[in-house]
Design a protein around this motif. Sequence first.
Motif, PDB file in Angstrom:
ATOM      1  N   LYS A 138       0.827  -1.202   0.000  1.00  0.00           N
ATOM      2  CA  LYS A 138       0.000   0.000   0.000  1.00  0.00           C
ATOM      3  C   LYS A 138       0.861   1.251   0.000  1.00  0.00           C
ATOM      4  N   SER A 139       1.888   1.253   0.819  1.00  0.00           N
ATOM      5  CA  SER A 139       2.786   2.404   0.873  1.00  0.00           C
ATOM      6  C   SER A 139       3.597   2.519  -0.420  1.00  0.00           C
ATOM      7  N   GLY A 140       4.001   1.373  -0.976  1.00  0.00           N
ATOM      8  CA  GLY A 140       4.723   1.375  -2.248  1.00  0.00           C
ATOM      9  C   GLY A 140       3.881   1.940  -3.372  1.00  0.00           C
ATOM     10  N   ASP A 141       2.602   1.603  -3.373  1.00  0.00           N
ATOM     11  CA  ASP A 141       1.679   2.135  -4.389  1.00  0.00           C
ATOM     12  C   ASP A 141       1.580   3.654  -4.303  1.00  0.00           C
ATOM     13  N   ALA A 142       1.468   4.160  -3.080  1.00  0.00           N
ATOM     14  CA  ALA A 142       1.342   5.611  -2.890  1.00  0.00           C
ATOM     15  C   ALA A 142       2.584   6.329  -3.412  1.00  0.00           C
ATOM     16  N   ALA A 143       3.753   5.742  -3.155  1.00  0.00           N
ATOM     17  CA  ALA A 143       4.997   6.348  -3.635  1.00  0.00           C
ATOM     18  C   ALA A 143       5.083   6.278  -5.156  1.00  0.00           C
ATOM     19  N   LEU A 144       4.651   5.170  -5.732  1.00  0.00           N
ATOM     20  CA  LEU A 144       4.645   5.048  -7.190  1.00  0.00           C
ATOM     21  C   LEU A 144       3.718   6.073  -7.830  1.00  0.00           C
ATOM     22  N   ALA A 145       2.544   6.267  -7.220  1.00  0.00           N
ATOM     23  CA  ALA A 145       1.581   7.240  -7.748  1.00  0.00           C
ATOM     24  C   ALA A 145       2.162   8.651  -7.719  1.00  0.00           C
ATOM     25  N   ASP A 146       3.038   8.901  -6.762  1.00  0.00           N
ATOM     26  CA  ASP A 146       3.671  10.214  -6.640  1.00  0.00           C
ATOM     27  C   ASP A 146       4.835  10.381  -7.623  1.00  0.00           C
ATOM     28  N   TYR A 147       5.222   9.283  -8.257  1.00  0.00           N
ATOM     29  CA  TYR A 147       6.349   9.306  -9.196  1.00  0.00           C
ATOM     30  C   TYR A 147       5.909   9.146 -10.644  1.00  0.00           C
ATOM     31  N   LEU A 148       5.069   8.153 -10.901  1.00  0.00           N
ATOM     32  CA  LEU A 148       4.673   7.836 -12.274  1.00  0.00           C
ATOM     33  C   LEU A 148       3.934   9.001 -12.937  1.00  0.00           C
ATOM     34  N   GLY A 149       4.348   9.347 -14.133  1.00  0.00           N
ATOM     35  CA  GLY A 149       3.651  10.380 -14.894  1.00  0.00           C
ATOM     36  C   GLY A 149       3.763  11.772 -14.319  1.00  0.00           C
ATOM     37  N   THR A 150       4.804  12.021 -13.518  1.00  0.00           N
ATOM     38  CA  THR A 150       5.020  13.346 -12.941  1.00  0.00           C
ATOM     39  C   THR A 150       6.346  13.903 -13.446  1.00  0.00           C
ATOM     40  N   GLU A 151       6.641  15.140 -13.043  1.00  0.00           N
ATOM     41  CA  GLU A 151       7.915  15.758 -13.419  1.00  0.00           C
ATOM     42  C   GLU A 151       9.103  14.992 -12.845  1.00  0.00           C
ATOM     43  N   LYS A 152       8.879  14.199 -11.798  1.00  0.00           N
ATOM     44  CA  LYS A 152       9.961  13.401 -11.225  1.00  0.00           C
ATOM     45  C   LYS A 152      10.430  12.337 -12.217  1.00  0.00           C
ATOM     46  N   GLU A 153       9.516  11.905 -13.064  1.00  0.00           N
ATOM     47  CA  GLU A 153       9.832  10.841 -14.020  1.00  0.00           C
ATOM     48  C   GLU A 153      10.025  11.353 -15.438  1.00  0.00           C
ATOM     49  N   LEU A 154       9.282  12.396 -15.818  1.00  0.00           N
ATOM     50  CA  LEU A 154       9.190  12.800 -17.218  1.00  0.00           C
ATOM     51  C   LEU A 154       9.519  14.277 -17.431  1.00  0.00           C
ATOM     52  N   LEU A 155      10.052  14.589 -18.609  1.00  0.00           N
ATOM     53  CA  LEU A 155      10.460  15.960 -18.942  1.00  0.00           C
ATOM     54  C   LEU A 155       9.313  16.703 -19.642  1.00  0.00           C
ATOM     55  N   PHE A 156       8.246  16.958 -18.898  1.00  0.00           N
ATOM     56  CA  PHE A 156       7.103  17.665 -19.476  1.00  0.00           C
ATOM     57  C   PHE A 156       7.496  19.041 -20.004  1.00  0.00           C
ATOM     58  N   SER A 157       8.357  19.739 -19.274  1.00  0.00           N
ATOM     59  CA  SER A 157       8.739  21.099 -19.676  1.00  0.00           C
ATOM     60  C   SER A 157       9.481  21.094 -21.011  1.00  0.00           C
ATOM     61  N   GLU A 158      10.319  20.085 -21.240  1.00  0.00           N
ATOM     62  CA  GLU A 158      11.059  20.020 -22.506  1.00  0.00           C
ATOM     63  C   GLU A 158      10.122  19.696 -23.672  1.00  0.00           C
ATOM     64  N   VAL A 159       9.186  18.782 -23.453  1.00  0.00           N
ATOM     65  CA  VAL A 159       8.226  18.463 -24.509  1.00  0.00           C
ATOM     66  C   VAL A 159       7.377  19.687 -24.826  1.00  0.00           C
ATOM     67  N   SER A 160       6.942  20.396 -23.789  1.00  0.00           N
ATOM     68  CA  SER A 160       6.143  21.606 -23.991  1.00  0.00           C
ATOM     69  C   SER A 160       6.917  22.638 -24.799  1.00  0.00           C
ATOM     70  N   SER A 161       8.220  22.736 -24.559  1.00  0.00           N
ATOM     71  CA  SER A 161       9.057  23.685 -25.303  1.00  0.00           C
ATOM     72  C   SER A 161       9.135  23.319 -26.777  1.00  0.00           C
ATOM     73  N   VAL A 162       9.211  22.023 -27.067  1.00  0.00           N
ATOM     74  CA  VAL A 162       9.233  21.566 -28.459  1.00  0.00           C
ATOM     75  C   VAL A 162       7.919  21.931 -29.153  1.00  0.00           C
ATOM     76  N   LEU A 163       6.808  21.681 -28.478  1.00  0.00           N
ATOM     77  CA  LEU A 163       5.504  21.997 -29.050  1.00  0.00           C
ATOM     78  C   LEU A 163       5.362  23.502 -29.272  1.00  0.00           C
ATOM     79  N   SER A 164       5.854  24.278 -28.321  1.00  0.00           N
ATOM     80  CA  SER A 164       5.787  25.733 -28.435  1.00  0.00           C
ATOM     81  C   SER A 164       6.603  26.223 -29.632  1.00  0.00           C
ATOM     82  N   ALA A 165       7.790  25.655 -29.815  1.00  0.00           N
ATOM     83  CA  ALA A 165       8.641  26.046 -30.942  1.00  0.00           C
ATOM     84  C   ALA A 165       7.957  25.722 -32.270  1.00  0.00           C
TER      85      ALA A 165
END
Length: 282
Positions: A138-165
Amino acid sequence: MEECGVGIAEIQRENADKLFPLLLCRVREFPKGEKKVIVVSGGSGAGKTGMAWLLKQRFDERGIPALIISGDNYPRRVPFHNDAERVSVFRLAGMDALLRKRLYTASVCDALKALQAENLDADESLAVRYPWLEVYQKSGDAALADYLGTEKELLFSEVSSVLSAFKRKEPVLWLRQMGRQAHEIWYEQMNVSDKEVLILEWTHGNSALLRETDVSVVLKSTPEQTLENRKKRNRDKGIDSPFVARVLRIEQEKIETGLQKADLIQDMQGNLIDKDRISKEA
């Protein structure tokens, strides 16, 4: 059938035929000459890559040049290291919970080490034999939810910059490419001056963390459906492990939570889904 290295099933063609007219109407609503960004998202194995290629083909056929980029090239770590980080996040949080609740004993330590060595510590069925495992998971799931698909795991800002360009009509983009090992990260230059539509295919493309998108398409599937497709694809090791099943479930929950943000939703049978119906069912 293979197109551009992508396996295309007949059902995907039928689904694209249903989806494309709606996308075409959306694109034609934009002022002439304005560049548009379409995101195709959904669970891993939901058919995003095939759908992206089919949509690109249909745009090209109508004289609307399109390109595809993959968000899978923009995690902070290469897959080999990111897979290890996911496991580490899960296990460290689980052990911390056992320590905080005073459940961590010498016998628990030995049992847990054996389960981890066999990659069975994420197996829910073993909680009957090891009651403390429920707290750990249960605790492992909560930590995974806080990591998966977030800025901790993925470069959303860089992808957004590509789209903006792209939308600013910059003629050339430097696009990130990635293999599975640490040395396999590089950038390739692409001339996009003649492209009118950029199609981003990415599991997390419908996330509120991503900016500069115009139309969001979500391919809706169940964790069981995506797991079955991943098995057919046979690209990753351990795809049917208890841990991967847990990751897919958490990712799917995040996708479901964000469905109200999507512009178009299509299930794997090709049905276009009404967001209002989803809201009522939730």
